[in-house]
Design a protein around this motif. Sequence first.
Motif, PDB file in Angstrom:
ATOM      1  N   GLU A  69     -17.829  -7.930  25.257  1.00 58.01           N
ATOM      2  CA  GLU A  69     -17.164  -8.628  24.157  1.00 58.01           C
ATOM      3  C   GLU A  69     -17.550 -10.095  24.242  1.00 58.01           C
ATOM      4  N   ALA A  70     -18.067 -10.651  23.178  1.00 59.84           N
ATOM      5  CA  ALA A  70     -18.561 -12.033  23.222  1.00 59.84           C
ATOM      6  C   ALA A  70     -18.191 -12.774  21.954  1.00 59.84           C
ATOM      7  N   ALA A  71     -18.055 -14.090  22.081  1.00 62.38           N
ATOM      8  CA  ALA A  71     -17.722 -14.950  20.950  1.00 62.38           C
ATOM      9  C   ALA A  71     -18.389 -16.301  21.149  1.00 62.38           C
ATOM     10  N   ILE A  72     -18.392 -17.092  20.083  1.00 61.04           N
ATOM     11  CA  ILE A  72     -19.039 -18.408  20.103  1.00 61.04           C
ATOM     12  C   ILE A  72     -18.007 -19.461  19.746  1.00 61.04           C
ATOM     13  N   GLY A  73     -17.932 -20.506  20.565  1.00 59.05           N
ATOM     14  CA  GLY A  73     -17.032 -21.616  20.294  1.00 59.05           C
ATOM     15  C   GLY A  73     -17.807 -22.920  20.249  1.00 59.05           C
ATOM     16  N   PHE A  74     -17.595 -23.692  19.197  1.00 64.67           N
ATOM     17  CA  PHE A  74     -18.322 -24.951  19.027  1.00 64.67           C
ATOM     18  C   PHE A  74     -17.495 -26.112  19.574  1.00 64.67           C
ATOM     19  N   LEU A  75     -18.136 -26.906  20.406  1.00 69.65           N
ATOM     20  CA  LEU A  75     -17.428 -28.027  21.021  1.00 69.65           C
ATOM     21  C   LEU A  75     -16.948 -29.016  19.960  1.00 69.65           C
ATOM     22  N   ASP A  76     -17.719 -29.158  18.891  1.00 70.11           N
ATOM     23  CA  ASP A  76     -17.342 -30.032  17.779  1.00 70.11           C
ATOM     24  C   ASP A  76     -16.999 -29.215  16.538  1.00 70.11           C
ATOM     25  N   GLY A  77     -16.437 -28.034  16.740  1.00 68.12           N
ATOM     26  CA  GLY A  77     -16.098 -27.159  15.621  1.00 68.12           C
ATOM     27  C   GLY A  77     -14.898 -27.657  14.833  1.00 68.12           C
ATOM     28  N   ASP A  78     -14.784 -27.128  13.605  1.00 66.85           N
ATOM     29  CA  ASP A  78     -13.704 -27.558  12.714  1.00 66.85           C
ATOM     30  C   ASP A  78     -12.659 -26.471  12.486  1.00 66.85           C
ATOM     31  N   ASP A  79     -12.815 -25.330  13.189  1.00 69.79           N
ATOM     32  CA  ASP A  79     -11.894 -24.189  13.101  1.00 69.79           C
ATOM     33  C   ASP A  79     -11.883 -23.520  11.730  1.00 69.79           C
ATOM     34  N   ALA A  80     -12.760 -23.912  10.843  1.00 70.99           N
ATOM     35  CA  ALA A  80     -12.869 -23.258   9.546  1.00 70.99           C
ATOM     36  C   ALA A  80     -14.219 -22.544   9.488  1.00 70.99           C
ATOM     37  N   GLU A  81     -15.255 -23.289   9.147  1.00 69.95           N
ATOM     38  CA  GLU A  81     -16.596 -22.684   9.117  1.00 69.95           C
ATOM     39  C   GLU A  81     -17.139 -22.477  10.523  1.00 69.95           C
ATOM     40  N   PHE A  82     -16.834 -23.409  11.411  1.00 71.45           N
ATOM     41  CA  PHE A  82     -17.306 -23.332  12.798  1.00 71.45           C
ATOM     42  C   PHE A  82     -16.080 -23.431  13.717  1.00 71.45           C
ATOM     43  N   VAL A  83     -15.720 -22.299  14.307  1.00 77.52           N
ATOM     44  CA  VAL A  83     -14.497 -22.256  15.109  1.00 77.52           C
ATOM     45  C   VAL A  83     -14.683 -23.054  16.397  1.00 77.52           C
ATOM     46  N   SER A  84     -13.719 -23.889  16.717  1.00 73.54           N
ATOM     47  CA  SER A  84     -13.800 -24.715  17.915  1.00 73.54           C
ATOM     48  C   SER A  84     -13.682 -23.866  19.170  1.00 73.54           C
ATOM     49  N   LEU A  85     -14.140 -24.419  20.279  1.00 72.85           N
ATOM     50  CA  LEU A  85     -14.056 -23.706  21.551  1.00 72.85           C
ATOM     51  C   LEU A  85     -12.600 -23.383  21.885  1.00 72.85           C
ATOM     52  N   ALA A  86     -11.710 -24.371  21.738  1.00 68.61           N
ATOM     53  CA  ALA A  86     -10.292 -24.135  22.021  1.00 68.61           C
ATOM     54  C   ALA A  86      -9.727 -23.048  21.107  1.00 68.61           C
ATOM     55  N   GLY A  87     -10.127 -23.076  19.821  1.00 69.30           N
ATOM     56  CA  GLY A  87      -9.648 -22.077  18.871  1.00 69.30           C
ATOM     57  C   GLY A  87     -10.099 -20.676  19.231  1.00 69.30           C
ATOM     58  N   VAL A  88     -11.349 -20.527  19.643  1.00 68.81           N
ATOM     59  CA  VAL A  88     -11.874 -19.216  20.036  1.00 68.81           C
ATOM     60  C   VAL A  88     -11.126 -18.689  21.255  1.00 68.81           C
ATOM     61  N   LEU A  89     -10.855 -19.573  22.213  1.00 69.09           N
ATOM     62  CA  LEU A  89     -10.152 -19.141  23.421  1.00 69.09           C
ATOM     63  C   LEU A  89      -8.729 -18.691  23.101  1.00 69.09           C
ATOM     64  N   ARG A  90      -8.057 -19.412  22.197  1.00 64.55           N
ATOM     65  CA  ARG A  90      -6.709 -18.992  21.804  1.00 64.55           C
ATOM     66  C   ARG A  90      -6.739 -17.626  21.126  1.00 64.55           C
ATOM     67  N   ARG A  91      -7.712 -17.423  20.239  1.00 60.63           N
ATOM     68  CA  ARG A  91      -7.825 -16.140  19.545  1.00 60.63           C
ATOM     69  C   ARG A  91      -8.122 -15.011  20.531  1.00 60.63           C
ATOM     70  N   THR A  92      -8.985 -15.281  21.503  1.00 58.79           N
ATOM     71  CA  THR A  92      -9.360 -14.266  22.483  1.00 58.79           C
ATOM     72  C   THR A  92      -8.151 -13.837  23.310  1.00 58.79           C
ATOM     73  N   ALA A  93      -7.366 -14.823  23.753  1.00 54.00           N
ATOM     74  CA  ALA A  93      -6.167 -14.517  24.535  1.00 54.00           C
ATOM     75  C   ALA A  93      -5.150 -13.747  23.700  1.00 54.00           C
ATOM     76  N   ALA A  94      -4.974 -14.155  22.441  1.00 55.74           N
ATOM     77  CA  ALA A  94      -4.019 -13.479  21.562  1.00 55.74           C
ATOM     78  C   ALA A  94      -4.441 -12.043  21.284  1.00 55.74           C
ATOM     79  N   LEU A  95      -5.738 -11.828  21.121  1.00 57.88           N
ATOM     80  CA  LEU A  95      -6.250 -10.484  20.850  1.00 57.88           C
ATOM     81  C   LEU A  95      -6.000  -9.564  22.040  1.00 57.88           C
ATOM     82  N   ARG A  96      -6.138 -10.099  23.257  1.00 57.84           N
ATOM     83  CA  ARG A  96      -5.885  -9.274  24.431  1.00 57.84           C
ATOM     84  C   ARG A  96      -4.420  -8.845  24.485  1.00 57.84           C
ATOM     85  N   VAL A  97      -3.517  -9.767  24.194  1.00 55.91           N
ATOM     86  CA  VAL A  97      -2.094  -9.429  24.182  1.00 55.91           C
ATOM     87  C   VAL A  97      -1.797  -8.406  23.088  1.00 55.91           C
ATOM     88  N   GLU A  98      -2.410  -8.603  21.916  1.00 54.19           N
ATOM     89  CA  GLU A  98      -2.183  -7.683  20.792  1.00 54.19           C
ATOM     90  C   GLU A  98      -2.647  -6.271  21.146  1.00 54.19           C
TER      91      GLU A  98
END
Length: 304
Positions: A69-98
């Motif tokens: 399972e892999a994802a891409i997080g942009f250090l200078d992402g805007d969480d809309a078109e380019f998801v930020s690294l922090a945003g990707v990590l939050r989504r990944t953790a939430a998906l595991r709990v779900e």
Amino acid sequence: MSSPTGPAGLPVRMPRPRQAGRHRRPEPLAAPEGAPALVLAVPGEPSAAVRGLAEELVSIARSELPGLEAAIGFLDGDDAEFVSLAGVLRRTAALRVERYELARAAGREVAEPEGPAAVVVPLLVGPDAELMGRIRQAVADSGAPAELTDVLGPHPLLAEALHVRLSEAGLARADRARLFTVTTAADGIVLATTGGAEAVQAAGITGMLLAARLAVPVMAAALDQEGSVAAVAEQLRNAGSAQLAVAPYLVGPELAEGLLDDAGKAAECPVAEPLGAYPAVGKLVLSGYMALLGIAPQQAAPVR
């Protein structure tokens, strides 16, 4: 010879016997069940081209480790078109709990998630204190359980990638089989990187491996230090090199626009392309992930 049968006399599919001897194939490797996601941390200005490069590297990693399972997080992402690294990590953790809660709701006996939900791999071939500091901060800001690997280099595979990029630019020649140089158009290479003195020192290790492949001198220089590339080029000329080339020791996204072209003009020599999505880069991304989790690389079974 009779074959085993199951209910109603139907034949039973038997496992294929393992091939013996020195040519026995290695056991197939796959991501362990419940393994954390690989999150590629991409520095630099996000763009469609940068996303395409990152997606290609992730695809290489997945092809080497099925089920990853892999994802891409942009250090200078805007969480809309380019998801930020922090945003990707939050989504990944939430998906595991779900997934855990859905499994429990379905009546399955599953262990509560523990350990990292993600392993973050920086898309950097060498040390860069500023970028690594920002990546660590993004991981901390996410609040997600995640581990961070080291950068990708130095590594012999990066020397191979540099060699190929030089040959593609007509600055070095390689044979088809092993990429060993037959003749080279350049008799001196400036290995250009970013990240300060520590990055230049680390690049010098890969530079020695490249020098062994090309049989020409290779010296590292700092792209982000004004005059460094030109100064190193002058050193090589003073040592007897007449035909120089600049080899970027960079993946590409971390490189500021115009910096490489300016350095080539200052050094008065042609410039090869950055490493980009060369397959070895994708393999090193996966290697960092596997090393942190203690997953052994695929190896052939021992001869018995």
